[in-house]
Design a protein around this motif. Structure first.
Motif, short mmCIF file in Angstrom:
data_model
loop_
_atom_site.label_atom_id
_atom_site.label_comp_id
_atom_site.label_asym_id
_atom_site.label_seq_id
_atom_site.Cartn_x
_atom_site.Cartn_y
_atom_site.Cartn_z
N ALA A 61 -5.42 -0.70 5.94
CA ALA A 61 -4.37 -1.26 5.22
C ALA A 61 -4.32 -0.45 3.98
O ALA A 61 -3.10 -0.28 3.45
CB ALA A 61 -4.52 -2.69 5.17
N LEU A 62 -5.32 -0.17 3.49
CA LEU A 62 -5.41 0.68 2.31
C LEU A 62 -4.81 1.81 2.20
O LEU A 62 -4.27 2.56 1.40
CB LEU A 62 -7.10 0.51 1.53
CG LEU A 62 -7.57 -0.77 1.39
CD1 LEU A 62 -8.95 -0.60 0.77
CD2 LEU A 62 -6.73 -1.43 0.01
N GLN A 63 -4.63 2.23 3.46
CA GLN A 63 -4.08 3.70 3.81
C GLN A 63 -2.77 3.74 4.35
O GLN A 63 -2.15 4.81 4.43
CB GLN A 63 -5.06 4.60 4.55
CG GLN A 63 -6.41 5.01 3.88
CD GLN A 63 -7.08 6.17 4.74
OE1 GLN A 63 -6.47 6.81 5.52
NE2 GLN A 63 -8.37 6.19 4.47
N GLY A 64 -2.20 2.20 4.17
CA GLY A 64 -0.87 2.26 4.53
C GLY A 64 -0.33 1.62 5.95
O GLY A 64 0.82 1.43 6.20
N GLU A 65 -1.42 1.07 6.78
CA GLU A 65 -1.27 0.52 7.92
C GLU A 65 -0.95 -0.75 7.71
O GLU A 65 -1.44 -1.69 6.94
CB GLU A 65 -2.66 0.47 8.62
CG GLU A 65 -2.42 -0.11 10.37
CD GLU A 65 -1.94 0.85 11.04
OE1 GLU A 65 -1.48 0.33 12.06
OE2 GLU A 65 -1.95 1.90 11.00
N PRO A 66 0.28 -1.14 8.26
CA PRO A 66 0.81 -2.52 7.93
C PRO A 66 -0.18 -3.66 8.58
O PRO A 66 -0.58 -3.59 9.74
CB PRO A 66 2.23 -2.59 8.60
CG PRO A 66 2.23 -1.61 9.43
CD PRO A 66 1.25 -0.49 9.24
N THR A 104 -3.67 5.34 10.53
CA THR A 104 -4.12 5.76 9.46
C THR A 104 -5.68 6.24 9.06
O THR A 104 -5.77 6.97 8.40
CB THR A 104 -3.92 4.65 8.12
OG1 THR A 104 -4.52 3.64 8.52
CG2 THR A 104 -2.21 4.53 8.10
#
Length: 161
Positions: free
Chosen positions: A63-68, A127
């Motif tokens: 999530a921190l790298q953009g995974e929803p 991600t």
């Protein structure tokens, strides 16, 4: 390679067997039964701590790298963290020992080696696919940390008893 693939389900299996040992304590003094119980209990402790924390950390890292994040992500984080908390609470009632903890951790390290040597590691968010080496290092360190946390929680609970 089947024994090395289902990480969290295997941890849950070991914990379920540990609960059965608590509910239906083996009768007799067979050293084999005693050692089997201690090893299964130690596997329940270290595997549940490791995979409870691992799954949650990997979802958050993704999530921190953009995974929803979606409702399944939150459900998985809650259920996996519950695995780790639950087993630390039950460890006080389990028959455990230093050797069984070391054997269980050796299994985790073997499992990690199989996962990252043969590419059978658990699902990673898209991600994190370019961070497999960092995930591998985190996984190995978490296996060792699970030994420490499990051992400390068991020893601390035994001192209070």
């Amino acid at each position: 390679m089947l024994p090395f693939v289902p990480d969290s389900p295997t941890a849950s299996l070991f914990f379920s067997l540990s609960i059965l040992y608590l509910l239906f304590a083996p009768q007799g003094k067979s050293p084999f039964v005693r050692w089997a119980q201690m090893i299964i209990n130690a596997l329940a402790v270290v595997c549940s701590i490791k995979y409870g924390v691992w799954a949650t950390a990997i979802i958050i890292a993704g999530a921190l790298q953009g995974e929803p994040l979606n409702w399944q992500s939150y459900m998985l984080m809650a259920s996996h963290l519950a695995m780790a908390v639950e087993v630390t609470l039950y460890a006080r009632f389990m028959k455990l020992g230093t050797i069984s903890f070391l054997l269980a951790t050796a299994w985790l390290l073997l499992n990690d080696t199989m996962d990252y040597t043969f590419g059978i590691y658990p699902w990673l968010p898209s991600t994190l696919q370019d961070n497999v080496d960092a995930v591998k290092l985190f996984t190995y360190l978490l296996s060792l940390t699970s030994l420490v946390i499990g051992y400390i929680s068991w020893k601390a609970a035994r001192k209070q008893a």
